[in-house]
Design a protein around this motif. Structure first.
Motif, PDB file in Angstrom:
ATOM      1  N   ARG A 146       5.921  19.428 -19.551  1.00 22.66           N
ATOM      2  CA  ARG A 146       4.550  19.904 -19.344  1.00 22.66           C
ATOM      3  C   ARG A 146       4.343  21.251 -20.023  1.00 22.66           C
ATOM      4  O   ARG A 146       5.263  22.043 -20.146  1.00 22.66           O
ATOM      5  CB  ARG A 146       4.275  20.056 -17.847  1.00 22.66           C
ATOM      6  N   VAL A 163       2.436  18.277 -10.027  1.00 18.53           N
ATOM      7  CA  VAL A 163       1.077  17.721 -10.029  1.00 18.53           C
ATOM      8  C   VAL A 163       1.133  16.278 -10.522  1.00 18.53           C
ATOM      9  O   VAL A 163       1.783  15.973 -11.520  1.00 18.53           O
ATOM     10  CB  VAL A 163       0.145  18.556 -10.939  1.00 18.53           C
ATOM     11  N   ASN A 164       0.457  15.386  -9.809  1.00 17.89           N
ATOM     12  CA  ASN A 164       0.393  13.973 -10.200  1.00 17.89           C
ATOM     13  C   ASN A 164      -0.769  13.797 -11.174  1.00 17.89           C
ATOM     14  O   ASN A 164      -1.929  13.952 -10.799  1.00 17.89           O
ATOM     15  CB  ASN A 164       0.198  13.097  -8.965  1.00 17.89           C
ATOM     16  N   PHE A 165      -0.467  13.456 -12.397  1.00 12.72           N
ATOM     17  CA  PHE A 165      -1.495  13.278 -13.432  1.00 12.72           C
ATOM     18  C   PHE A 165      -2.198  11.928 -13.333  1.00 12.72           C
ATOM     19  O   PHE A 165      -3.194  11.710 -14.002  1.00 12.72           O
ATOM     20  CB  PHE A 165      -0.865  13.409 -14.823  1.00 12.72           C
ATOM     21  N   ARG A 166      -1.645  11.006 -12.556  1.00 15.33           N
ATOM     22  CA  ARG A 166      -2.201   9.656 -12.411  1.00 15.33           C
ATOM     23  C   ARG A 166      -2.450   8.986 -13.768  1.00 15.33           C
ATOM     24  O   ARG A 166      -3.453   8.338 -13.989  1.00 15.33           O
ATOM     25  CB  ARG A 166      -3.474   9.691 -11.583  1.00 15.33           C
ATOM     26  N   HIS A 188      -3.131  10.373 -16.607  1.00  7.25           N
ATOM     27  CA  HIS A 188      -3.965  11.148 -17.533  1.00  7.25           C
ATOM     28  C   HIS A 188      -3.101  12.107 -18.351  1.00  7.25           C
ATOM     29  O   HIS A 188      -2.060  12.554 -17.884  1.00  7.25           O
ATOM     30  CB  HIS A 188      -5.034  11.929 -16.768  1.00  7.25           C
ATOM     31  N   ALA A 232      -4.523  17.862 -16.947  1.00 11.05           N
ATOM     32  CA  ALA A 232      -5.184  18.164 -15.683  1.00 11.05           C
ATOM     33  C   ALA A 232      -5.893  19.506 -15.831  1.00 11.05           C
ATOM     34  O   ALA A 232      -5.338  20.447 -16.398  1.00 11.05           O
ATOM     35  CB  ALA A 232      -4.165  18.225 -14.543  1.00 11.05           C
ATOM     36  N   THR A 250      -9.956   7.303 -21.301  1.00 12.83           N
ATOM     37  CA  THR A 250      -9.812   8.569 -20.587  1.00 12.83           C
ATOM     38  C   THR A 250     -10.693   9.670 -21.160  1.00 12.83           C
ATOM     39  O   THR A 250     -10.840  10.709 -20.560  1.00 12.83           O
ATOM     40  CB  THR A 250      -8.344   9.040 -20.607  1.00 12.83           C
ATOM     41  N   ASP A 309       0.514  16.939 -19.813  1.00 11.89           N
ATOM     42  CA  ASP A 309       1.693  16.076 -19.715  1.00 11.89           C
ATOM     43  C   ASP A 309       1.987  15.603 -21.132  1.00 11.89           C
ATOM     44  O   ASP A 309       1.257  14.773 -21.688  1.00 11.89           O
ATOM     45  CB  ASP A 309       1.394  14.899 -18.796  1.00 11.89           C
TER      46      ASP A 309
END
Length: 102
Positions: free
Chosen positions: A12, A32-35, A37, A40, A70, A88
């Motif tokens: 990151r 952090v969860n970028f899901r 993407h 963020a 996205t 990410d």
């Protein structure tokens, strides 16, 4: 971006504008969860996407359909705070974000 910083800790990169003051530990950003993407950032709803992008022009030139899902936007959509962005690198590379921007 991933070419310039291929060995970033945790895969990151955190971009901070020069006027950002950091007053606490940023370690939690490693989790952090970028899901899925590539980046963020915080929304800035005091400004709208239509101020920066001529979406009608993109549609008329059939360019919007070429953007990755996205990156789709609406005129009334909020922009992001461009002064603090967590990237990410793996997702950035996989989704060819640099190529889309260029």
């Amino acid at each position: 971006l991933h070419e310039a910083i291929p060995e970033a800790p945790g895969g990151r990169v955190l971009y901070l504008d020069t006027d950002v003051v950091v007053k606490s530990d940023l370690t939690e950003l490693l989790w952090v969860n970028f899901r899925g993407h590539p980046a963020a950032a915080a929304e800035d709803c005091s400004q709208r996407m239509g101020k920066y992008l001529d979406l009608d022009r993109l549609k008329s030139k059939a360019l919007q359909s070429e953007l990755p899902p996205t990156l789709h936007a609406s005129k009334k959509g909020c922009v992001i705070n461009r002064g603090v962005v967590l990237v990410d690198l793996k997702a950035w590379k996989a989704q060819n974000i640099t190529g889309v921007i260029e």
